[in-house]
Design a protein around this motif. Sequence first.
Motif, short mmCIF file in Angstrom:
data_model
loop_
_atom_site.label_atom_id
_atom_site.label_comp_id
_atom_site.label_asym_id
_atom_site.label_seq_id
_atom_site.Cartn_x
_atom_site.Cartn_y
_atom_site.Cartn_z
N SER A 16 0.83 -1.21 0.00
CA SER A 16 0.00 0.00 0.00
C SER A 16 0.86 1.26 0.00
N GLY A 17 1.88 1.27 0.85
CA GLY A 17 2.74 2.45 0.94
C GLY A 17 3.48 2.73 -0.36
N MET A 18 4.05 1.68 -0.96
CA MET A 18 4.75 1.87 -2.23
C MET A 18 3.80 2.37 -3.31
N SER A 19 2.58 1.82 -3.32
CA SER A 19 1.60 2.26 -4.33
C SER A 19 1.24 3.73 -4.14
N ALA A 20 1.12 4.16 -2.89
CA ALA A 20 0.83 5.57 -2.63
C ALA A 20 1.97 6.45 -3.13
N ALA A 21 3.21 6.04 -2.87
CA ALA A 21 4.35 6.82 -3.34
C ALA A 21 4.33 6.95 -4.86
N ARG A 58 -2.36 -2.31 -13.45
CA ARG A 58 -2.34 -1.57 -14.72
C ARG A 58 -2.34 -0.07 -14.44
N THR A 59 -3.13 0.36 -13.47
CA THR A 59 -3.15 1.78 -13.11
C THR A 59 -1.79 2.24 -12.59
N LEU A 60 -1.19 1.41 -11.74
CA LEU A 60 0.13 1.75 -11.18
C LEU A 60 1.21 1.78 -12.24
N ALA A 115 9.02 -2.00 -5.39
CA ALA A 115 10.15 -1.22 -4.90
C ALA A 115 10.89 -0.55 -6.05
N GLN A 116 11.08 -1.28 -7.14
CA GLN A 116 11.75 -0.68 -8.30
C GLN A 116 10.93 0.47 -8.85
N ALA A 117 9.60 0.27 -8.96
CA ALA A 117 8.74 1.34 -9.47
C ALA A 117 8.73 2.54 -8.53
N THR A 118 8.82 2.29 -7.23
CA THR A 118 8.85 3.38 -6.26
C THR A 118 10.12 4.21 -6.43
N ARG A 119 11.25 3.55 -6.53
CA ARG A 119 12.51 4.29 -6.71
C ARG A 119 12.52 5.02 -8.04
N GLU A 120 12.03 4.36 -9.10
CA GLU A 120 12.02 4.99 -10.42
C GLU A 120 11.07 6.19 -10.47
N SER A 121 10.09 6.21 -9.58
CA SER A 121 9.14 7.34 -9.55
C SER A 121 9.80 8.63 -9.07
N GLY A 306 -5.80 -2.50 -0.44
CA GLY A 306 -4.78 -1.57 0.01
C GLY A 306 -4.19 -0.76 -1.13
N ILE A 307 -3.91 -1.42 -2.24
CA ILE A 307 -3.39 -0.72 -3.41
C ILE A 307 -4.43 0.24 -3.97
N GLU A 308 -5.70 -0.20 -3.99
CA GLU A 308 -6.77 0.70 -4.44
C GLU A 308 -6.86 1.93 -3.55
N ASP A 309 -6.69 1.76 -2.24
CA ASP A 309 -6.67 2.92 -1.33
C ASP A 309 -5.69 3.98 -1.83
N ALA A 310 -4.48 3.52 -2.18
CA ALA A 310 -3.43 4.44 -2.61
C ALA A 310 -3.84 5.19 -3.87
N ILE A 311 -4.44 4.47 -4.80
CA ILE A 311 -4.86 5.08 -6.07
C ILE A 311 -5.94 6.13 -5.83
N VAL A 312 -6.95 5.76 -5.03
CA VAL A 312 -8.07 6.68 -4.79
C VAL A 312 -7.61 7.88 -3.96
#
Length: 376
Positions: A16-21, A58-60, A115-121, A306-312
């Motif tokens: 969830s946290g990584m998705s929010a980032a 897909r959204t992430l 984690a890779q997507a979080t750092r690349e963001s 949890g991931i949806e929480d981050a998106i919304v």
Amino acid sequence: MPEGISRVLVVGGGFSGMSAAIEFRKRGVAVDLVEIDPGWRSYGAGISLGGATLRAFRTLGVLDAFLATGYAADGVNVALADGTPIGTLPTPRIAGDDVPGGGAIMRPALAAILAQATRESGADVRLGCTVSAWREDGEGVEVTFSDESARRYDLVIGADGLYSTLRKQAFPHAPAPAYSGQGVWRAVFERPEQVSTASMWVGERLKAGVNPVSREAMYLFLTENRPSNEFVDPAQFVTQLRDLLDTFGAPEVRALRDQLGEHSQIVYRPLESLLLPRPWYTGRVVLIGDAVHATTPHMASGACIGIEDAIVLAQECMGEGALTQRLARFEARRWERCRMVVENSARLGEIEIAGGDRMEHAGIMRETLAALAQPI
């Protein structure tokens, strides 16, 4: 960028946290992510994922990485404990016509992708660090960290899991996680070619299943009724799991039983859940994921919601109005969906423990899957 949201702190480096980032960085917000584990490790074996989770991937922007590393397929084959087929549970292609309706992956593999997507963001990831205290005023939140540094933020997102420290600080009267009366065993095996999708065998008191997690591997899951949440000695994992599998007559399950040995990768986890009553935010601090709605895995949707929480949350925080209005909109969009998953999953566990009505069990699964297919 809406007024008041230019720097965000995410507490917790789980899914969830990584998705929010990732989602806040897409919108140009500066993001710090702190994770107390200096190794940023993810424990466990496989994790089953429904179509709604793949849609969230897909959204992430990580769906392709998941499909390359994990495994996706349509349908769940269901049989009795002796192997007699019951039928196939359909899994609609929620993520798109080109994406199967469900899948699975090893938890560490999914964590590595995110984690890779979080750092690349471009998020600033700080490991071995967490929040010690915070002080809020009308313009922001001054946060002091465990390394004695301090930074100022417009929003703090608590994504630090089932035993959230931030939840205890923000909501000192929040309920504690509750043991469900069940535990789940998981073990990793080589995947035979004939195992091409998820399968389950349903007994009187036990439910076992397998799901491919890659082209080479699959994982076994077995739900066991345990009246109390006692410690299970890892030295007894092989013996106890063998004994449980021995109650199944299905040849596929017995073959897995015979493969278990000291080399086997086995994980046991007591199943706990939590649903924090609203509100999920106080001032400029908001909680997401397991910190507010931890669910048992009966609907394979804990990571999903949890991931949806981050998106919304990212969507609503970029909207109009005061921050409290945006957080209220986030909560309103998430409450009923997350409540449904937590409570329906708990009810499925109750039916399994009691040896209750299988028609009710199947109906809850169908209704929940249909609801999860709806847009978030």
